[in-house]
Scaffold this motif. Structure first.
Motif, mmCIF file in Angstrom:
data_model
loop_
_atom_site.group_PDB
_atom_site.id
_atom_site.type_symbol
_atom_site.label_atom_id
_atom_site.label_comp_id
_atom_site.label_asym_id
_atom_site.label_seq_id
_atom_site.Cartn_x
_atom_site.Cartn_y
_atom_site.Cartn_z
ATOM 1 N N LYS A 24 0.807 -1.218 0.000
ATOM 2 C CA LYS A 24 0.000 0.000 0.000
ATOM 3 C C LYS A 24 0.844 1.274 0.000
ATOM 4 O O LYS A 24 0.496 2.247 -0.658
ATOM 5 N N GLU A 25 1.946 1.276 0.696
ATOM 6 C CA GLU A 25 2.774 2.471 0.861
ATOM 7 C C GLU A 25 3.901 2.576 -0.169
ATOM 8 O O GLU A 25 4.731 3.472 -0.071
ATOM 9 N N THR A 26 3.950 1.699 -1.156
ATOM 10 C CA THR A 26 5.017 1.720 -2.152
ATOM 11 C C THR A 26 4.900 2.963 -3.026
ATOM 12 O O THR A 26 3.812 3.306 -3.477
ATOM 13 N N THR A 27 6.037 3.608 -3.283
ATOM 14 C CA THR A 27 6.029 4.832 -4.086
ATOM 15 C C THR A 27 6.805 4.707 -5.392
ATOM 16 O O THR A 27 6.692 5.577 -6.244
#
Length: 139
Positions: free
Chosen positions: A63-66
Motif C-alpha cells: 500500500k505504501e510503495t512509491t
C-alpha cells in the motif's frame, strides 16, 4: 485493426516493461483489487478463502510503495493472474508450470518460499487412506 488486438492480447511479461503501454492495459489498484476478489467467487470455498486472504495481505503490504516501476510490475502481475482465472463457475482452476526465466529472476529467499509452498500444497492435497487400502482425494 487486427494488429492492435494481437498486440493487446500479448502478455506484458514476454516483452520488456514499457510503462506507457502497460499503464493503458492495467486497472488502477482499487478496481483491480475488487476484480480479483470477485474472480475468486467462482472457486471452491477453501481456495477462495486462501486466495482472498493472499490478495488482501499483498495489497495491504504494498500500500505504501512509491516506486512507479515497482507499482507497475505489481499491478501487471496481478492483471496477468486475473486474466488466467477461469470465467466459468463450473470450470476447474488449473495452474501452470513456471518458466525457466521466472526461476532465474527469483532471489534465494523467494526460491525458499516457493519450496515451502510446494510442500505445504502437497500436504493439503495428498490422498487420504481409507479402510480397504483405497485412496481418496481431499478435493
Amino acid at each position: 485493426m487486427r494488429c492492435s488486438f494481437i498486440r493487446l492480447a500479448q502478455s506484458i511479461s514476454k516483452a520488456p516493461l514499457n510503462l506507457t503501454e502497460a499503464s493503458s492495459m492495467l486497472y488502477p489498484p482499487l478496481p483491480l483489487y475488487r476484480r480479483l476478489l470477485r474472480s475468486h467467487r467462482n472457486l471452491p470455498v477453501d481456495m477462495r478463502r486462501l486466495g482472498d486472504d493472499y490478495v488482501k495481505s499483498e495489497f495491504r503490504r504494498h500500500k505504501e510503495t512509491t516506486n512507479p516501476a515497482y507499482i507497475m510490475g505489481f499491478l501487471s502481475q496481478w492483471k496477468v493472474y486475473l486474466d488466467n482465472m477461469p470465467q466459468d463457475p463450473n470450470a476447474q482452476f488449473r495452474g501452470k508450470k513456471l518458466d525457466a526465466t521466472s526461476f532465474e529472476k527469483m532471489s534465494s529467499e523467494q526460491l525458499g518460499q516457493l519450496y515451502e509452498l510446494m510442500h505445504a500444497a502437497k500436504d493439503v492435497w495428498k490422498p487420504i487412506q481409507v479402510e480397504g487400502g483405497e485412496e481418496e482425494s481431499k478435493s
